[in-house]
Structure formats: C-alpha cells, structure tokens
Design an enzyme around this catalytic site. Structure first.
Site, PDB file in Angstrom:
ATOM      1  N   ASP A   1       1.259  -7.898   5.204  1.00  0.00           N
ATOM      2  CA  ASP A   1       0.141  -7.149   5.753  1.00  0.00           C
ATOM      3  C   ASP A   1      -1.098  -7.312   4.868  1.00  0.00           C
ATOM      4  O   ASP A   1      -1.051  -7.078   3.655  1.00  0.00           O
ATOM      5  CB  ASP A   1       0.532  -5.663   5.843  1.00  0.00           C
ATOM      6  CG  ASP A   1      -0.443  -4.841   6.657  1.00  0.00           C
ATOM      7  OD1 ASP A   1      -0.579  -5.122   7.867  1.00  0.00           O
ATOM      8  OD2 ASP A   1      -1.068  -3.934   6.086  1.00  0.00           O
ATOM      9  N   ASN A   2      -2.199  -7.714   5.488  1.00  0.00           N
ATOM     10  CA  ASN A   2      -3.495  -7.797   4.796  1.00  0.00           C
ATOM     11  C   ASN A   2      -3.429  -8.494   3.429  1.00  0.00           C
ATOM     12  O   ASN A   2      -3.892  -7.951   2.420  1.00  0.00           O
ATOM     13  CB  ASN A   2      -4.087  -6.398   4.609  1.00  0.00           C
ATOM     14  CG  ASN A   2      -4.621  -5.825   5.907  1.00  0.00           C
ATOM     15  OD1 ASN A   2      -5.202  -6.538   6.724  1.00  0.00           O
ATOM     16  ND2 ASN A   2      -4.411  -4.543   6.115  1.00  0.00           N
TER      17      ASN A   2
ATOM     18  N   GLN B   1       0.862  -1.175   0.000  1.00  0.00           N
ATOM     19  CA  GLN B   1       0.000   0.000   0.000  1.00  0.00           C
ATOM     20  C   GLN B   1       0.897   1.222   0.000  1.00  0.00           C
ATOM     21  O   GLN B   1       2.094   1.102   0.269  1.00  0.00           O
ATOM     22  CB  GLN B   1      -0.897  -0.017   1.237  1.00  0.00           C
ATOM     23  CG  GLN B   1      -0.096  -0.041   2.522  1.00  0.00           C
ATOM     24  CD  GLN B   1      -0.734  -0.869   3.610  1.00  0.00           C
ATOM     25  OE1 GLN B   1      -1.533  -1.758   3.358  1.00  0.00           O
ATOM     26  NE2 GLN B   1      -0.376  -0.568   4.858  1.00  0.00           N
TER      27      GLN B   1
ATOM     28  N   GLU C   1      -0.757 -12.070   7.482  1.00  0.00           N
ATOM     29  CA  GLU C   1      -1.505 -11.338   8.501  1.00  0.00           C
ATOM     30  C   GLU C   1      -2.914 -11.122   7.955  1.00  0.00           C
ATOM     31  O   GLU C   1      -3.201 -10.113   7.316  1.00  0.00           O
ATOM     32  CB  GLU C   1      -0.814 -10.000   8.817  1.00  0.00           C
ATOM     33  CG  GLU C   1      -1.420  -9.249   9.986  1.00  0.00           C
ATOM     34  CD  GLU C   1      -2.357  -8.123   9.575  1.00  0.00           C
ATOM     35  OE1 GLU C   1      -2.928  -7.488  10.479  1.00  0.00           O
ATOM     36  OE2 GLU C   1      -2.510  -7.861   8.362  1.00  0.00           O
TER      37      GLU C   1
END
Length: 678
Positions: A382-383, A312, A411
């Site tokens: 992440d995500n 991101q 995660e």
C-alpha cells in the site's frame, strides 16, 4: 569494456546497470548492443551468460542490424540472479570469405588468390578446433579442397564458402572484447502472468440487519466458501486487504464519516489495536491457524493468497507507545496523522523512517518474514511511494535472499517517474493508470510507455479497486464492464478486479470517484449464487476471458504487444504472437458502450506471422464463429451483443479449433440492462 572493440548501450540495462533488469522463467529476453571497429574487417558479437548457480550457459550469437546495433535473445530457465555480457570480436572467416567472393567475382584466378587460398586453409584448421565431429569433417574437406592445386578455382573455394552457416555457429574469434556485465533478476512466471481477484474476507458470510448494521462478521472459515467461485472464474491470485486488528481510536464510520458508531467495523488499513499490530490476525476473522488453513484451502483451488502490506498504524497500534520515535511529532506534541490534501486520514499514523532507521527496518523485515513463514509469497504494498526508496530496495532484496519466490505489487498511483523508480529498485509489478485511459489513442500511447519500461516495470491492469470507480463504469452500463474487462485481461499479461465488478456495481459516493457505502468502512455481503442464477452476473464472461488467457501462450507476455491500424477512433486493434509456439491472438475492441461501431483494419501481417498477401482463418473465442481474413477487413461491434472480437489466428488448412467453452454472446432479450440501477 576490456579489449579492442567498442561496445556501447547494452540492453537490457536498468539505471546504467545499477539495478537488475527483470524477466521471468521461460521469457525470451532481447539483448542488444552497439558495437563497431575500425577498418573494413568483419566482426561479430555474442552474448555470454551465467545462471544463478554461476555456471556459464552456451553463448548466443548476435545478429547485425542497421546503425551498428546487434541483437540476440536469451531464455532463462530458473529463478534467481543471472549475469550476462556482450562480447565483440573480429571474425576472420567472414573477412576472408567476403574478400574471396569479391575477388572471384572480379575475375581473379588461382595465381592472384594464392595467398587467400593458403590463408583460408590455415584459418579453417584453427576453426575446426572444438567443433563436433561431423562439423570437423566438413571443415577438413574444405581445407583439402583449398590446398588441391589440381582443382578448378570454383571447386577449390566452394566447400569453404559453403561453411558460412557452420562458422556462424562456431566462429573464429580474434580480438575478443568483453562489454560491461549486466544482471537480470528472473522471477517465477506469476510475476508477469497473473489474474488477481480482491475480496474482503470479513464480508464473505457476514450478515446485516435491515438497517445495514452487522449481525455477523465474516471469518476465514466463511470466506472459504467463496474460494470455488473465485477459482471457477479463472483467477489465480486472491488478494486480501489487511487482516490485522483495526484501531478503535479515531475509527472511521460508514462512508468515511469521522464519527464511528458502536457497530462500525472501521477501515482495515487503520492497522493495530490493543490486541496487536502487523503480525496479528483480527480476532473476528479467526486465529493464525485458521488463516493458515484458509491459505491451504485457496491453494487447493489453484489460488495463491496475496497479503496487503500497509506500513501505517492506527493511533492505538502497539508501536505508537512502544516506539514513539517511529512517528512524527507535531509542534503541539501530537502525532501527525496521514494526509493527502485535501484528504485526511485521521485514523492512520504514517511511519517516520528517519529517527531510528535500523530499528524500524529490522521490525518490518521480521513482520514480512513472519507472513512468508505462514505461506505468503505475494505482497500487495500500500502506497509505497510514501516511504523511502532506499528502504524498499533494502527490504525487497533482504526478503528475496530469504525466499526468491516472493513477489511485491506496488500500489502507487503517482508520477510516472516515481512509479518507474519503484520498479527499478525491485517491485515485481505495479498498478497503473489503466483505469483512467479510455480512448484507443490514450491506450496505445500508454501501452507504448509501458513497453518502453518492460525491463523494470511490469504492469497490472485493474478496471476497479475499492478506491477507484471510474466515471465510465458509473455511467457506461454493463457493456462498459465487458469492454474494460477485455482491455484489462488481454492487453496486459497481469490484470485484476475488485469484488462486485462482476455484479456491475457502479454507484459512486456523491462528489467522489469511489463506491458509495464503501466496503472499506463496512461489511458488504453479496449473494453471488443468486446473481448468477438470475443472469445478473458478468462471471461467465470473465470466466471465458481467463480461459482464453490461459489457453493462449501469446497472452502470457507483454513484449509481444503490437497495435494495428483501424479507421474508426472508437475501436482498438491489437495482437500478440508467441514465436516459440506460433500461437497468435488478434483482438478488436470497441470503447463505445452505447453505439454500434464499424471499422476497417489494416493489419501488420508479419506481426501475425504472415506475408502481406496471405489470407488466414480467425476463430472468435467468444462466439465460436470463423472468418476468412486478410490484411484489410471490415468489423462490426455491437456493445450489447459483442463489444469485442477475440480471435485466435490459424493458417488455412490447419485443424479447426475446438468450440468448447465458447461464451454465449447472445443475451436473453432485455438483459442488457439487468441488474443496473441508477
């Protein structure tokens, strides 16, 4: 299937063989299949398997079980992709042996058995081919006896009937049938057994003024001073949140406020600024050379650095201007920021993988391999459930072709099918719902779900993260921190904790299940030495748990988890046994941080390596006490003194275990509340 005999339901198999099943070096991997044939002739099954080098390994004979199931186990010994198949065959020796035994028992003599005796001799001549010399000698003796008409019938057949064990190892195989080929990806052992610790390097060595504003930012150099303390607690993976430049546009302030002050450091997950993006180090942390030095220093302390891979961007990330097609443009022309309604992340732009999939894939692969070249072999992602699954499948296996030792932790706190799906496509480990499973019944059910998916999803139990401060930690007191550490460290072969857990940090932001004054948005220096010197730290207890984990191979695996009955619903009892070494660990843990709990066990004795009537010695690895136990035992757990028994199991007469490294479970009077503020 190729051949005469049906072979079905081969395991391990992930998505009908679409993806490799998972194992680690040295793990005993169970292989199963359903196989059957027409008529009454005996049959057998075996596992044929090949290593990453393509060379075959010795076939492994499978044992029959009810309902035409067959089982065996293989133990891969190197990293890489392994192949295996189940092969079924007619076993002429077992067919012959079964018939001869029945006919002899029925009273038939040499005349009636003339054909069987001749056919048995011919069969054993064939069987001897390829056997070791001593085995061939035994078979020749049996052949001679079968053909000697001067011997009594019992003397003629006994040597041949006594070959059952030998002919199990070296069977005669007819009608050999190959089942479907399956693959097994074998990782290094840390993929399954690991202890993680998370800290923000920018907080280590940081200095704040009396108003909490940063005076000095932590660096890789100052964070190096924390490495001995983390290593001393027995952790082997050090996870760092993102270490890249942090965006200034829409930067969040302290406690996630929308307006940042001039001194606010922002969230590390808002990646990218004018200085660069995902392949650049935050300038206040240090240089790339200093990061490499930090990685080397961690390795010298037995710690492997895990890096955050958060795909991101902050609004001022270079990709936003260089590749606007990698983002989603809204109707008013603005770029969409991240949302998980009702949560909003105005400081983050999510990536769009659909407009230029080739370009974005190539860039992310370049970034990941850049960090691999800097010595990183573990990524905490992440995500991942918010990115395309086919992208992850492609990226992970591209990276593993470059370096098969690279591991990926997902995660993803999302729907179970999605979490399991990420494991199937290649993620090495996964965060779990452990933080929200609190009762023994919930924990048993959840572990049963994880065991059912062990061939594709490896759990990592975390009692806390910067985003997760469960209610039981907010209000359960220091005893609950001990309880959750025992459950995480000894139920799962991989566990982790976020810095501050050992200091009993427990105050939440009002209305949220996360820490107040959250370290995601500000520097948070801690005086670790003072906390330990004043007895305000759980570090000695955590150290002992990790020592027990390392010393007991039974705790290095998940497949061996077995629960035992206990008559108090506030107590959980489980064991793990390593069949190769005989090492066995038995744990009884309370989940009640406020009351003394009593319970009576009904142990599954064979799961502990004993017969039902036997007695044995249990050695408490936390207190050093020894007890004489059997199937039924009474236990008492006091949350302030000792909320869990962690036993190693020993046969009577075995050498007494060493008392070295015992945790002092008797606290200083009044210390049960030390360091606890509301």
């Amino acid at each position: 299937m190729t051949g005469r005999i049906p072979i079905e339901d081969v395991t391990p198999s992930v998505a009908c063989g679409r993806y490799p099943a998972k194992a680690v070096v040295g793990e005993l991997v169970p292989v199963g299949a359903t196989a059957y044939r027409e008529g009454h002739a005996a049959m057998g099954c075996q596992v044929a398997w090949w290593g990453p080098d393509g060379e075959p390994r010795p076939v492994v004979r499978m044992s029959p079980a009810p309902d035409d199931r067959w089982y065996a186990a293989i133990r891969p010994d190197e990293v890489g992709e392994w192949r295996f198949t189940v092969q079924a065959f007619e076993d002429p020796y077992l067919t012959w042996r079964d018939a001869v035994v029945k006919k002899v028992d029925a009273g038939q003599g040499p005349t009636e058995l003339a054909n069987e005796l001749a056919e048995g001799a011919d069969l054993l001549v064939v069987a001897a081919t390829g056997m070791p010399t001593e085995a061939q000698r035994r078979v020749r003796v049996a052949v001679t006896a079968l053909r000697d008409e001067e011997l009594e019938l019992a003397e003629r057949v006994s040597p041949a009937l006594d070959l059952a064990e030998l002919l199990w190892a070296y069977p005669v195989r007819a009608l050999l049938t190959d089942g479907p080929e399956r693959t097994l990806w074998v990782d290094r052992q840390r993929a399954l057994f690991s202890a993680w610790y998370e800290f923000f390097p920018r907080s280590e060595g940081a200095v704040l003024d009396t108003d909490g504003r940063p005076v000095k930012h932590g660096t890789f150099a100052s964070a190096t001073a924390r490495l001995p303390g983390v290593a001393a607690m027995g952790f082997d993976v050090l996870y760092l949140p993102p270490i890249h430049p942090i965006g200034r546009v829409n930067r969040k302030g302290r406690n996630n406020t929308l307006t940042a002050g001039p001194d606010d450091v922002g969230s590390p997950w808002a990646i990218g600024a004018v200085e660069g993006g995902h392949d650049v180090i935050h300038s206040e942390l240090g240089t790339l050379a200093e990061f490499r030095k930090f990685v080397v220093a961690a390795r010298e302390h037995g710690l492997e650095v895990a890096m955050d891979l958060a795909l991101q961007c902050a609004p001022d990330h270079p990709w936003v201007t260089e590749h606007p097609e990698w983002f989603t443009t809204r109707a008013d022309g603005s770029i969409a920021y991240a949302e998980n309604p009702p949560k909003k992340y105005q400081d983050i732009y999510p990536l769009n993988f659909d407009n230029d999939p080739d370009g974005i894939r190539a860039e992310i692969l370049r970034v990941v391999l850049h960090w691999v070249d800097q010595g990183i072999r573990i990524f905490r992602v992440d995500n991942p459930h918010t990115k395309p699954f086919d992208f992850w499948h492609w990226l992970i296996w591209q990276v593993k072709r470059h370096d098969p030792d690279v591991l990926f932790l997902a995660e993803a706190f999302t729907r179970p099918a999605v979490m399991h799906g990420l494991g199937k496509i290649g993620f090495t480990q996964s965060y779990t719902y452990f933080a929200w499973r609190t009762s023994p019944a919930e924990l048993r059910d959840y572990c049963a779900e994880l065991l059912a998916g062990i061939d594709h999803m490896r759990p990592n139990f975390w009692p806390n993260t910067p985003d997760i401060l469960p209610e039981h930690l907010q209000h359960g007191g220091p005893a609950m921190f001990k309880i959750r550490a025992v459950l995480a460290a000894l139920l799962s072969p991989s566990w982790g904790m976020y810095a501050g857990f050992e200091l009993f940090e427990h105050v939440a932001r009002p209305g949220a299940e996360e820490y107040v004054d959250n370290e995601k948005f500000e520097l948070k220096p801690r005086d670790w030495a003072a906390a330990e010197a004043e007895g305000r730290s759980l570090a000695p207890f955590i150290t002992r748990l990790n020592e027990v984990r390392r010393a007991n191979p039974a705790l290095h695996w998940l497949r061996n988890l077995r629960f035992h009955e206990i008559d108090n619903p506030a107590l959980l009892c489980w064991s793990k046994r390593d069949e190769r070494t005989g090492n066995t660990v038995l744990v009884v843990c309370s989940v009640d941080p406020g009351q003394v709990q009593w319970g009576n066990t009904v142990l599954d004795m064979p799961a502990l390596g004993f017969d039902w009537h036997e007695r044995f010695t249990v050695h408490d690895e936390l207190t050093g006490a020894n007890y004489d136990w059997g199937q039924r035992n009474a236990v008492r757990l006091d949350p302030y003194l000792q909320p869990a028994h962690v036993f190693t199991v020993h046969r009577h007469g075995a050498p007494p275990p060493s008392p070295a490294g015992v945790w002092d479970a008797d606290p200083t009077p009044g210390s049960e509340g030390v360091g606890w503020t509301s």
